[in-house]
Scaffold this motif. Structure first.
Motif, PDB file in Angstrom:
ATOM      1  N   VAL A 194       0.852  -1.209   0.000  1.00  0.00           N
ATOM      2  CA  VAL A 194       0.000   0.000   0.000  1.00  0.00           C
ATOM      3  C   VAL A 194       0.878   1.247   0.000  1.00  0.00           C
ATOM      4  CG1 VAL A 194      -1.663   1.345   1.360  1.00  0.00           C
ATOM      5  CG2 VAL A 194      -1.963  -1.123   1.118  1.00  0.00           C
ATOM      6  N   ARG A 195       1.938   1.232   0.820  1.00  0.00           N
ATOM      7  CA  ARG A 195       2.836   2.388   0.897  1.00  0.00           C
ATOM      8  C   ARG A 195       3.559   2.610  -0.435  1.00  0.00           C
ATOM      9  NH1 ARG A 195       5.216   4.924   5.603  1.00  0.00           N
ATOM     10  NH2 ARG A 195       3.965   4.574   7.462  1.00  0.00           N
ATOM     11  N   LEU A 196       4.004   1.505  -1.036  1.00  0.00           N
ATOM     12  CA  LEU A 196       4.759   1.650  -2.295  1.00  0.00           C
ATOM     13  C   LEU A 196       3.833   2.194  -3.388  1.00  0.00           C
ATOM     14  CD1 LEU A 196       7.582   1.234  -3.460  1.00  0.00           C
ATOM     15  CD2 LEU A 196       6.938  -1.106  -4.053  1.00  0.00           C
ATOM     16  N   ALA A 197       2.609   1.637  -3.449  1.00  0.00           N
ATOM     17  CA  ALA A 197       1.654   2.146  -4.444  1.00  0.00           C
ATOM     18  C   ALA A 197       1.337   3.614  -4.151  1.00  0.00           C
ATOM     19  CB  ALA A 197       0.382   1.305  -4.417  1.00  0.00           C
ATOM     20  N   GLY A 198       1.151   3.931  -2.860  1.00  0.00           N
ATOM     21  CA  GLY A 198       0.826   5.323  -2.479  1.00  0.00           C
ATOM     22  C   GLY A 198       1.943   6.292  -2.800  1.00  0.00           C
ATOM     23  N   SER A 199       3.193   5.804  -2.772  1.00  0.00           N
ATOM     24  CA  SER A 199       4.347   6.695  -3.006  1.00  0.00           C
ATOM     25  C   SER A 199       4.385   7.183  -4.449  1.00  0.00           C
ATOM     26  CB  SER A 199       5.657   5.974  -2.673  1.00  0.00           C
ATOM     27  OG  SER A 199       5.986   5.037  -3.697  1.00  0.00           O
ATOM     28  N   THR A 200       3.599   6.550  -5.333  1.00  0.00           N
ATOM     29  CA  THR A 200       3.567   7.015  -6.737  1.00  0.00           C
ATOM     30  C   THR A 200       2.500   8.098  -6.912  1.00  0.00           C
ATOM     31  OG1 THR A 200       1.827   5.527  -7.510  1.00  0.00           O
ATOM     32  CG2 THR A 200       4.068   4.620  -7.463  1.00  0.00           C
ATOM     33  N   GLY A 201       1.695   8.326  -5.845  1.00  0.00           N
ATOM     34  CA  GLY A 201       0.590   9.299  -5.961  1.00  0.00           C
ATOM     35  C   GLY A 201      -0.697   8.655  -6.426  1.00  0.00           C
ATOM     36  N   ALA A 202      -0.710   7.310  -6.475  1.00  0.00           N
ATOM     37  CA  ALA A 202      -1.946   6.604  -6.879  1.00  0.00           C
ATOM     38  C   ALA A 202      -3.038   6.894  -5.859  1.00  0.00           C
ATOM     39  CB  ALA A 202      -1.680   5.106  -6.950  1.00  0.00           C
ATOM     40  N   ASN A 203      -4.303   6.819  -6.317  1.00  0.00           N
ATOM     41  CA  ASN A 203      -5.391   7.144  -5.387  1.00  0.00           C
ATOM     42  C   ASN A 203      -5.534   6.062  -4.336  1.00  0.00           C
ATOM     43  OD1 ASN A 203      -7.824   5.286  -5.766  1.00  0.00           O
ATOM     44  ND2 ASN A 203      -7.292   5.797  -7.874  1.00  0.00           N
ATOM     45  N   PRO A 204      -6.048   6.391  -3.150  1.00  0.00           N
ATOM     46  CA  PRO A 204      -6.064   5.458  -2.019  1.00  0.00           C
ATOM     47  C   PRO A 204      -6.847   4.167  -2.287  1.00  0.00           C
ATOM     48  CG  PRO A 204      -7.330   7.451  -1.542  1.00  0.00           C
ATOM     49  CD  PRO A 204      -6.582   7.696  -2.822  1.00  0.00           C
ATOM     50  N   PHE A 205      -7.927   4.262  -3.101  1.00  0.00           N
ATOM     51  CA  PHE A 205      -8.700   3.037  -3.384  1.00  0.00           C
ATOM     52  C   PHE A 205      -7.837   2.050  -4.165  1.00  0.00           C
ATOM     53  CE2 PHE A 205     -12.419   4.725  -1.593  1.00  0.00           C
ATOM     54  CZ  PHE A 205     -12.585   6.034  -2.022  1.00  0.00           C
ATOM     55  N   ALA A 206      -7.049   2.588  -5.114  1.00  0.00           N
ATOM     56  CA  ALA A 206      -6.149   1.724  -5.901  1.00  0.00           C
ATOM     57  C   ALA A 206      -5.072   1.138  -5.000  1.00  0.00           C
ATOM     58  CB  ALA A 206      -5.516   2.541  -7.024  1.00  0.00           C
ATOM     59  N   ASN A 262      -1.951   7.350   4.863  1.00  0.00           N
ATOM     60  CA  ASN A 262      -2.176   8.740   5.257  1.00  0.00           C
ATOM     61  C   ASN A 262      -0.927   9.321   5.928  1.00  0.00           C
ATOM     62  OD1 ASN A 262      -4.012  11.035   5.546  1.00  0.00           O
ATOM     63  ND2 ASN A 262      -3.756  10.631   7.753  1.00  0.00           N
ATOM     64  N   GLU A 263      -0.272   8.501   6.763  1.00  0.00           N
ATOM     65  CA  GLU A 263       0.950   8.975   7.462  1.00  0.00           C
ATOM     66  C   GLU A 263       2.017   9.358   6.439  1.00  0.00           C
ATOM     67  OE1 GLU A 263       3.528   6.002   9.502  1.00  0.00           O
ATOM     68  OE2 GLU A 263       3.332   7.322  11.253  1.00  0.00           O
ATOM     69  N   MET A 264       2.129   8.549   5.397  1.00  0.00           N
ATOM     70  CA  MET A 264       3.169   8.831   4.385  1.00  0.00           C
ATOM     71  C   MET A 264       2.778  10.062   3.552  1.00  0.00           C
ATOM     72  SD  MET A 264       4.412   6.322   1.310  1.00  0.00           S
ATOM     73  CE  MET A 264       2.822   6.394   0.487  1.00  0.00           C
ATOM     74  N   ILE A 265       1.526  10.081   3.086  1.00  0.00           N
ATOM     75  CA  ILE A 265       1.075  11.153   2.176  1.00  0.00           C
ATOM     76  C   ILE A 265       1.001  12.499   2.899  1.00  0.00           C
ATOM     77  CG2 ILE A 265      -0.895  11.924   0.748  1.00  0.00           C
ATOM     78  CD1 ILE A 265       0.567   9.626  -0.514  1.00  0.00           C
ATOM     79  N   SER A 266       0.777  12.470   4.220  1.00  0.00           N
ATOM     80  CA  SER A 266       0.642  13.741   4.974  1.00  0.00           C
ATOM     81  C   SER A 266       1.970  14.473   5.118  1.00  0.00           C
ATOM     82  CB  SER A 266       0.113  13.484   6.392  1.00  0.00           C
ATOM     83  OG  SER A 266      -0.949  12.632   6.363  1.00  0.00           O
ATOM     84  N   GLY A 267       3.080  13.740   4.948  1.00  0.00           N
ATOM     85  CA  GLY A 267       4.383  14.406   5.098  1.00  0.00           C
ATOM     86  C   GLY A 267       5.148  14.362   3.786  1.00  0.00           C
ATOM     87  N   PRO A 268       6.368  14.877   3.785  1.00  0.00           N
ATOM     88  CA  PRO A 268       7.183  14.792   2.569  1.00  0.00           C
ATOM     89  C   PRO A 268       7.516  13.338   2.257  1.00  0.00           C
ATOM     90  CG  PRO A 268       8.432  15.728   4.412  1.00  0.00           C
ATOM     91  CD  PRO A 268       7.058  15.504   4.909  1.00  0.00           C
ATOM     92  N   TYR A 269       7.352  12.933   1.009  1.00  0.00           N
ATOM     93  CA  TYR A 269       7.688  11.538   0.664  1.00  0.00           C
ATOM     94  C   TYR A 269       8.221  11.496  -0.752  1.00  0.00           C
ATOM     95  CZ  TYR A 269       3.286  11.599  -1.949  1.00  0.00           C
ATOM     96  OH  TYR A 269       2.282  11.922  -2.833  1.00  0.00           O
ATOM     97  N   LYS A 270       8.944  10.441  -1.039  1.00  0.00           N
ATOM     98  CA  LYS A 270       9.449  10.253  -2.411  1.00  0.00           C
ATOM     99  C   LYS A 270       8.876   8.946  -2.960  1.00  0.00           C
ATOM    100  CE  LYS A 270      14.082  12.486  -2.387  1.00  0.00           C
ATOM    101  NZ  LYS A 270      13.800  13.362  -3.534  1.00  0.00           N
ATOM    102  N   ILE A 271       8.877   8.798  -4.234  1.00  0.00           N
ATOM    103  CA  ILE A 271       8.429   7.534  -4.829  1.00  0.00           C
ATOM    104  C   ILE A 271       9.354   6.414  -4.363  1.00  0.00           C
ATOM    105  CG2 ILE A 271       9.805   7.887  -6.946  1.00  0.00           C
ATOM    106  CD1 ILE A 271       7.480   6.451  -8.456  1.00  0.00           C
TER     107      ILE A 271
END
Ligand code: SDX
Length: 392
Positions: free
Chosen positions: A203-215, A362-371
């Motif tokens: 989930v974190r890796l997918a989220g790090s690309t900016g993919a939407n949360p449902f995906a 949410n924890e990752m997306i709420s702060g600075p993150y990289k892909i």
């Protein structure tokens, strides 16, 4: 030798990340959610309160709890058109296949809250996912039966609502047993989060690309499906069925030690716990409570599970490899006692794990993150020149 790079098979590439959500000490068998031990949460808290804690970092006040419970209740229905989505599946599709598809499709229905940089969008999406997963899970079960979908009800608790949507029919009232509802809530609670396990890391890796949360959650569901991970609870019951009786246990323990073709005892071992999984202890106690209340404490499957656990905990191989029962060992027995079919076990795990997945996202997306970009240790050919086909 043929141009391959040699590599150390013990090399493990660890992509690590920092988090404030869950702490595990695998040697001590400790599991804390925002600092609170899992056994205290299991005894005093409930699933929705733990959802609130995972998402917000603190236990809710009475007023905050009431508002949160109401908010979740008011998101439990799914868009009516989503019902058509199910029609595309075969009736005998595995419910996890349906959950992967339908959860990802939620982004086609709730695109009014997909701006991941907007905290309000992230909040409502978290609430929608926690609220709708039980509804989708029950729908995937009803669809497999060819029975009509049962709408959620706001007069029921989270666990009662799920069991009602699973087992009620339009033909007659279904009374949810408080014992089963309490056991169901405990099962969701014990699966809520577990640090950087395979599906949460997905989930974190997918989220790090900016993919939407449902995906991202759909990606987590896909990763959880494997029998080494969330699919283990289903695999435990299938294994106990295969073992068949207490007398056959020794044969399977011997198979587990077979170097050439090792048989994995499902429900044992863990990537992190080299001690008893603290959730397994709570699960075992819940198992006894539920079976006693249901008057099935001499369930042959439970008898086999207890015998297997006793033998394995005394067996030199298991002791030397520090293999202890994990969260999946007893959960399947409780789910079976509640009347949940085996193919739904991992769907229950995915439903329970949703707040953990979304809290980490949410924890990752709420702060600075990289892909995310896990590194590899290349073990292929060194550079070489192309050979035309006549020279091969
Ligand atoms: C979950 O990560 C998480 O937090 C996951 C989870 C969560 O909440 O998200 O806790 C949920 O996935 C729990 C695990 C559920 N899976 C199972 O119960 C399936 C059965 N267990 C195994 O497949 C296994 O234990 C794993 C996959 C869980 C861990 O595998 P590892 O990393 O190989 O375990 P290990 O390195 O500690 O194994 C040590 C040795 C190995 O032998 P060697 O290679 O050293 O010779 O023990 C052996 C393994 O082969 N071994 C087993 C065994 N598990 C490991 N032998 C027999 N039966 C087993 N179950």
């Amino acid at each position: 030798s043929q141009g391959y790079f040699t590599y150390d098979p013990g090399f493990v590439s660890t992509a690590s990340c920092d988090s404030e959500i869950t702490y595990i000490d695998g040697d001590q068998g400790i599991l804390l959610h925002r600092g609170y031990p899992i056994d205290q949460l299991a005894e005093h808290s409930n699933y929705l309160e733990l959802c609130y804690l995972l998402l917000n970092g603190e236990l809710p006040s009475a007023a905050e709890s009431e508002t949160f419970v109401d908010t979740i209740k008011n998101h439990t229905m799914v868009h009516e058109q989503l019902r058509n989505f199910f029609q595309g599946f075969r009736r005998d599709a595995h419910p996890m296949a349906i959950m992967c598809g339908v959860t990802g499709a939620l982004s086609a229905f709730y695109h009014d809250s997909l701006d991941i940089d907007n905290p309000e969008h992230r909040r409502i999406t978290a609430h929608r996912l926690i609220a709708k997963m039980p509804t989708l899970a029950a729908m995937s079960y009803k669809y497999s039966l060819g029975q009509p979908f049962i709408y959620p009800r706001n007069d029921l608790s989270y666990a009662e609502n799920f069991l009602h949507m699973m087992f009620a029919t339009p033909c007659e009232e279904y009374k949810v047993s408080p014992t089963l509802a309490k056991a169901m809530d405990r099962i969701f609670l014990l699966h809520a989060d577990h640090e950087q396990n395979a599906s949460t890391s997905t989930v974190r890796l997918a989220g790090s690309t900016g993919a939407n949360p449902f995906a991202c959650i759909a990606a987590g569901i896909a990763a959880l499906w494997g029998p080494s991970h969330g699919g283990a609870n289903e695999a435990v019951l299938n294994m106990l069925d295969e073992i068949g009786s207490v007398d056959n246990i020794d044969k399977y323990i011997k198979k587990a030690k077979d170097k050439d073709d090792p048989f994995r005892i499902m429900g044992f071992g863990h990537r992190v716990y080299k001690n008893y999984d603290p959730r397994a202890k709570v699960m075992q106690q819940t198992c006894h409570e539920v079976l006693e209340e249901l008057g099935v404490q001499d369930d042959p499957i439970l008898e086999m599970a207890q015998a297997l656990e006793k033998i394995a905990l005394e067996d030199d191989y298991f002791v030397s490899k520090r293999l202890y029962p994990n969260v999946d060992f007893y959960s399947g027995i409780i789910l079976k006692a509640i009347g949940i079919p085996v193919e739904m076990f991992t769907v229950i795990f995915a439903t329970g794990r949703t707040p953990g997945w979304i809290a980490h996202w949410n924890e990752m997306i709420s702060g600075p993150y990289k892909i995310g970009r896990p590194r590899q240790l290349y073990k292929g050919y060194a550079q070489r020149d192309y050979k035309t086909i006549d020279k091969r």
